[in-house]
Scaffold this active site. Structure first.
Site, PDB file in Angstrom:
ATOM      1  N   LYS A 172      -2.349 -10.154  10.926  1.00  0.00           N
ATOM      2  CA  LYS A 172      -2.292 -10.232  12.393  1.00  0.00           C
ATOM      3  C   LYS A 172      -3.225 -11.329  12.898  1.00  0.00           C
ATOM      4  CE  LYS A 172      -0.884  -5.481  13.085  1.00  0.00           C
ATOM      5  NZ  LYS A 172       0.387  -5.667  13.780  1.00  0.00           N
ATOM      6  N   LYS A 206       0.853  -1.178   0.000  1.00  0.00           N
ATOM      7  CA  LYS A 206       0.000   0.000   0.000  1.00  0.00           C
ATOM      8  C   LYS A 206       0.896   1.238   0.000  1.00  0.00           C
ATOM      9  CE  LYS A 206      -0.144   1.309   4.696  1.00  0.00           C
ATOM     10  NZ  LYS A 206      -0.625   2.248   5.553  1.00  0.00           N
ATOM     11  N   LYS A 227      -2.624   9.854  15.061  1.00  0.00           N
ATOM     12  CA  LYS A 227      -1.264   9.806  15.602  1.00  0.00           C
ATOM     13  C   LYS A 227      -1.195  10.698  16.825  1.00  0.00           C
ATOM     14  CE  LYS A 227       1.286   8.503  11.525  1.00  0.00           C
ATOM     15  NZ  LYS A 227       1.764   7.208  12.006  1.00  0.00           N
ATOM     16  N   HIS A 261      -6.595  -0.369   6.323  1.00  0.00           N
ATOM     17  CA  HIS A 261      -6.731  -1.167   7.557  1.00  0.00           C
ATOM     18  C   HIS A 261      -8.144  -1.091   8.150  1.00  0.00           C
ATOM     19  CE1 HIS A 261      -2.523  -1.287   7.097  1.00  0.00           C
ATOM     20  NE2 HIS A 261      -2.214  -0.230   7.811  1.00  0.00           N
TER      21      HIS A 261
HETATM   22  N1  LIG Z   1       8.351   1.745   5.704  1.00  0.00           N
HETATM   23  C1  LIG Z   1       7.222   1.271   6.144  1.00  0.00           C
HETATM   24  O1  LIG Z   1       7.053   1.048   7.333  1.00  0.00           O
HETATM   25  C2  LIG Z   1       6.085   0.982   5.180  1.00  0.00           C
HETATM   26  C3  LIG Z   1       4.869   0.558   5.707  1.00  0.00           C
HETATM   27  C4  LIG Z   1       3.825   0.245   4.837  1.00  0.00           C
HETATM   28  C5  LIG Z   1       4.009   0.353   3.476  1.00  0.00           C
HETATM   29  N2  LIG Z   1       5.193   0.800   2.976  1.00  0.00           N
HETATM   30  C6  LIG Z   1       5.339   0.876   1.514  1.00  0.00           C
HETATM   31  O2  LIG Z   1       6.450   0.067   1.132  1.00  0.00           O
HETATM   32  C7  LIG Z   1       7.126   0.632   0.025  1.00  0.00           C
HETATM   33  C8  LIG Z   1       8.581   0.868   0.382  1.00  0.00           C
HETATM   34  O3  LIG Z   1       8.655   1.764   1.468  1.00  0.00           O
HETATM   35  P1  LIG Z   1      10.012   2.125   2.229  1.00  0.00           P
HETATM   36  O4  LIG Z   1       9.609   2.899   3.418  1.00  0.00           O
HETATM   37  O5  LIG Z   1      10.836   0.923   2.395  1.00  0.00           O
HETATM   38  O6  LIG Z   1      10.712   3.139   1.165  1.00  0.00           O
HETATM   39  P2  LIG Z   1      12.229   3.613   1.150  1.00  0.00           P
HETATM   40  O7  LIG Z   1      12.864   3.451   2.485  1.00  0.00           O
HETATM   41  O8  LIG Z   1      12.225   4.958   0.508  1.00  0.00           O
HETATM   42  O9  LIG Z   1      12.926   2.561   0.165  1.00  0.00           O
HETATM   43  C9  LIG Z   1      12.794   2.645  -1.220  1.00  0.00           C
HETATM   44  C10 LIG Z   1      13.676   1.595  -1.884  1.00  0.00           C
HETATM   45  O10 LIG Z   1      13.509   1.715  -3.302  1.00  0.00           O
HETATM   46  C11 LIG Z   1      14.804   1.808  -3.919  1.00  0.00           C
HETATM   47  N3  LIG Z   1      14.698   2.700  -5.059  1.00  0.00           N
HETATM   48  C12 LIG Z   1      14.054   3.889  -5.135  1.00  0.00           C
HETATM   49  N4  LIG Z   1      14.161   4.385  -6.372  1.00  0.00           N
HETATM   50  C13 LIG Z   1      14.890   3.505  -7.094  1.00  0.00           C
HETATM   51  C14 LIG Z   1      15.332   3.450  -8.451  1.00  0.00           C
HETATM   52  N5  LIG Z   1      15.058   4.416  -9.334  1.00  0.00           N
HETATM   53  N6  LIG Z   1      16.048   2.386  -8.840  1.00  0.00           N
HETATM   54  C15 LIG Z   1      16.366   1.396  -7.972  1.00  0.00           C
HETATM   55  N7  LIG Z   1      15.972   1.385  -6.689  1.00  0.00           N
HETATM   56  C16 LIG Z   1      15.254   2.428  -6.261  1.00  0.00           C
HETATM   57  C17 LIG Z   1      15.701   2.369  -2.855  1.00  0.00           C
HETATM   58  O11 LIG Z   1      17.004   1.900  -3.125  1.00  0.00           O
HETATM   59  P3  LIG Z   1      18.338   2.754  -3.222  1.00  0.00           P
HETATM   60  O12 LIG Z   1      17.980   4.166  -2.898  1.00  0.00           O
HETATM   61  O13 LIG Z   1      19.259   2.110  -2.279  1.00  0.00           O
HETATM   62  O14 LIG Z   1      18.743   2.548  -4.610  1.00  0.00           O
HETATM   63  C18 LIG Z   1      15.151   1.727  -1.588  1.00  0.00           C
HETATM   64  O15 LIG Z   1      15.689   0.439  -1.449  1.00  0.00           O
HETATM   65  C19 LIG Z   1       6.350   1.898  -0.320  1.00  0.00           C
HETATM   66  O16 LIG Z   1       5.390   1.570  -1.290  1.00  0.00           O
HETATM   67  C20 LIG Z   1       5.673   2.257   0.981  1.00  0.00           C
HETATM   68  O17 LIG Z   1       4.520   3.021   0.775  1.00  0.00           O
HETATM   69  C21 LIG Z   1       6.237   1.109   3.808  1.00  0.00           C
END
Ligand SMILES: NC(=O)c1ccc[n+]([C@@H]2O[C@H](COP(=O)([O-])OP(=O)(O)OC[C@H]3O[C@@H](n4cnc5c(N)ncnc54)[C@H](OP(=O)(O)O)[C@@H]3O)[C@@H](O)[C@H]2O)c1
Length: 505
Positions: A202, A168, A358, A260
């Site tokens: 969950k 999501k 929040k 959710h």
């Molecule tokens: N974080 C959470 O708790 C959470 C919770 C629910 C849902 N989500 C969802 O999960 C997804 C990921 O979230 P995140 O928080 O993990 O994001 P993030 O920390 O910003 O990670 C993004 C990842 O994508 C890679 N990336 C971005 N642009 C790229 C490109 N052009 N080429 C290759 N790699 C690229 C980055 O790698 P490099 O920069 O190392 O290349 C990094 O590994 C999103 O859709 C978010 O909405 C996240």
């Protein structure tokens, strides 16, 4: 002869282990991959739930080799693993970890990834099966999906499955979610698409179905004849952390209400599925989501708020607009509450109050069925002053469990009836700790079990509920509330308008 249940392949106690396969994580260096996915992979390996022939691949921009990547993955897994750390388990996994360097728009990187998958088929016997996890910014979905299509990686063929996991947010409104769904469906077949709503992983959420459909006690009263209203709360005590960029664009309604909370509503309100299968459960949930009604008077019954500076657990907490990366005049909501209806025979007339926020006093997610008062009480009014509604509360987190609240006589010579609680706590009844949601869901993806993943029609039906709310809120300023309070006054007024009050979980 007495059948030996341990030999019976239908025995649910036997662990289900996926076929040989690879897990490919796009965005492996990101926050989600490090905090949730890599620890989940380790936990599954540690529990013996990964196939012997398994490979983990990551693609990201950094200039790493397999060894650097294996090191990062190990650190991340070790930091957040749920199960005890066993070096030998990791060592075994590390032997089949591969890293492909490149950007998502780089054809060579994807060709290399496709070749690596091919090689692993020969060297690690993964049988050509692969699940692709899009743990990447949503704006990157199109380019990655197109690359998978171009290289033929997305194609399931007889004897080889290819699946995709989409995180999501599934779009930002109905139109964009339709666009996204159309794009995903043009690359993968519908049954190979797994949309993650980690709440559905969950244990207590699944227990909601057990509670309702495995017992005779609850279902007879699970309807508008007996239930006065339903309250579904997902409260967080934390602020937005370092995710201002994401949150400013999203807000509480799109971040939590759309997925959710509406999924919890669907599970609470749905009819019994014909069988406990992905198809049937999703069909019943979809029927509920399509039957959701939005109040005419949105001014009273759709409230959004934004936290201001306040106190939480004895510590000063700054206001949302003072958070790093947030605009000083931001109108993004950090709290959203709405009164919905479910227009079915079972629920007609029963309000479903949903709220999320929040910087609320505590972290808690629960579903509370508030029952009607007894039609007649053969006591003096003074005897029942402290008697509230009977309540059945399913606590999703923390302290997963179920609480039943009902009236009981206070010991003593006078007749006084007061509310008491009966608690079932998962942690007390079962010695086994619950798997993390991501652990459960990742395993389900590899097993091809889509029961706990919303279908695209559900996602679209949910946006159809959220869009009018967003439209109404556009151009308005959220009601302020102090950090450490249960949301703005307007949220209390919303229930007071119908003679009700929020629970204080
Ligand atoms: N974080 C959470 O708790 C959470 C919770 C629910 C849902 N989500 C969802 O999960 C997804 C990921 O979230 P995140 O928080 O993990 O994001 P993030 O920390 O910003 O990670 C993004 C990842 O994508 C890679 N990336 C971005 N642009 C790229 C490109 N052009 N080429 C290759 N790699 C690229 C980055 O790698 P490099 O920069 O190392 O290349 C990094 O590994 C999103 O859709 C978010 O909405 C996240």
């Amino acid at each position: 002869m007495i059948p030996n249940p341990l030999r019976d392949p239908r025995d649910r106690r036997l662990p289900r282990v996926p076929e040989p396969c690879a897990l490919v994580v796009f965005g492996i260096t990101g926050d989600l991959a490090r905090k949730k996915l890599l620890p989940a992979v380790y936990d599954l390996a540690n529990r013996g739930l990964l196939p012997t022939n398994f490979a983990l691949l990551g693609l990201a921009r950094r200039d790493w080799g397999d060894t650097d990547f294996a090191e990062l993955a190990r650190d991340a897994a070790r930091k957040a693993a749920r199960t005890p750390w066993r070096e030998e388990v990791w060592e075994r996994l590390a032997g089949s970890v591969r890293f492909v360097q490149g950007s998502f728009d780089d054809d060579n990187a994807f060709d290399h990834l496709a070749d690596t998958l091919g090689e692993l088929e020969g060297s690690h016997g993964i049988g050509g099966n692969a699940a692709f996890y899009l743990s990447i910014p949503p704006a990157m979905f199109p380019v990655v999906l197109k690359q998978m299509q171009r290289t033929g990686m997305a194609e399931s063929t007889p004897g080889r499955w290819r699946r995709v996991v989409v995180e999501k947010p599934f779009g930002t409104d109905l139109a964009s979610s339709r666009e996204l769904n159309a794009l995903v469906d043009s690359v993968f077949t519908a049954e190979d698409v797994f949309r993650i709503d980690h709440y559905l992983g969950k244990e207590t959420v699944q227990n909601l179905m057990a509670l309702r459909f495995a017992n005779t006690l609850f279902e007879p009263v699970w309807n508008g004849h007996h239930v006065d209203s339903v309250q579904i709360t997902m409260a967080e005590d934390v602020g937005i952390g370092g995710r201002a960029g994401f949150y400013e664009e999203t807000g509480a309604a799109r971040d939590v209400l759309q997925n959710h909370l509406l999924q919890l509503l669907a599970l609470t309100a749905m009819e019994e599925p014909v069988e406990f299968s992905a198809e049937e459960i999703r069909t019943e949930k979809l029927k509920v989501l399509r039957a959701v009604s939005i109040p005419d008077d949105l001014r009273t019954f759709a409230v959004r708020g934004q936290y201001e500076q306040g106190w939480l657990a004895g510590q000063r907490a700054r206001g949302y607009r003072q958070e790093e990366g947030v605009a000083a005049d931001s109108t993004t909501e950090t709290f959203a509450a709405v009164r919905l209806g479910v227009e079915t025979r079972r629920w007609a007339g029963v309000p479903f109050y949903l709220r999320t926020g929040k910087r609320l006093p505590r972290r808690v997610t629960e579903i509370a069925l508030m029952f009607k008062r007894a039609p007649h009480l053969p006591f003096a009014d003074t005897d029942t002053q402290e008697l509230g509604n009977n309540q059945l509360v399913v606590r999703v987190q923390p302290d997963e469990g179920v609480t039943l609240k009902f009236g009981s006589k206070v010991p003593g010579s006078v007749m006084e009836v007061r509310d008491v609680s009966m608690d079932f706590l998962y942690g007390e009844q079962f010695t086994e700790t619950s798997p993390e949601a991501y652990e459960r869901l990742l395993l389900d993806v590899l097993l091809g079990d889509a029961t706990l993943f919303p279908r695209n029609a559900e996602v679209e039906a949910s946006w159809a509920v959220i869009d009018p709310l967003e439209e109404f809120w556009a151009g308005t300023t959220p009601h302020p509330y102090r950090a450490g309070e249960w949301g703005p006054r307007a949220a209390d007024d919303m229930l007071a308008a119908e003679g009700r009050r929020w629970r204080r979980p």
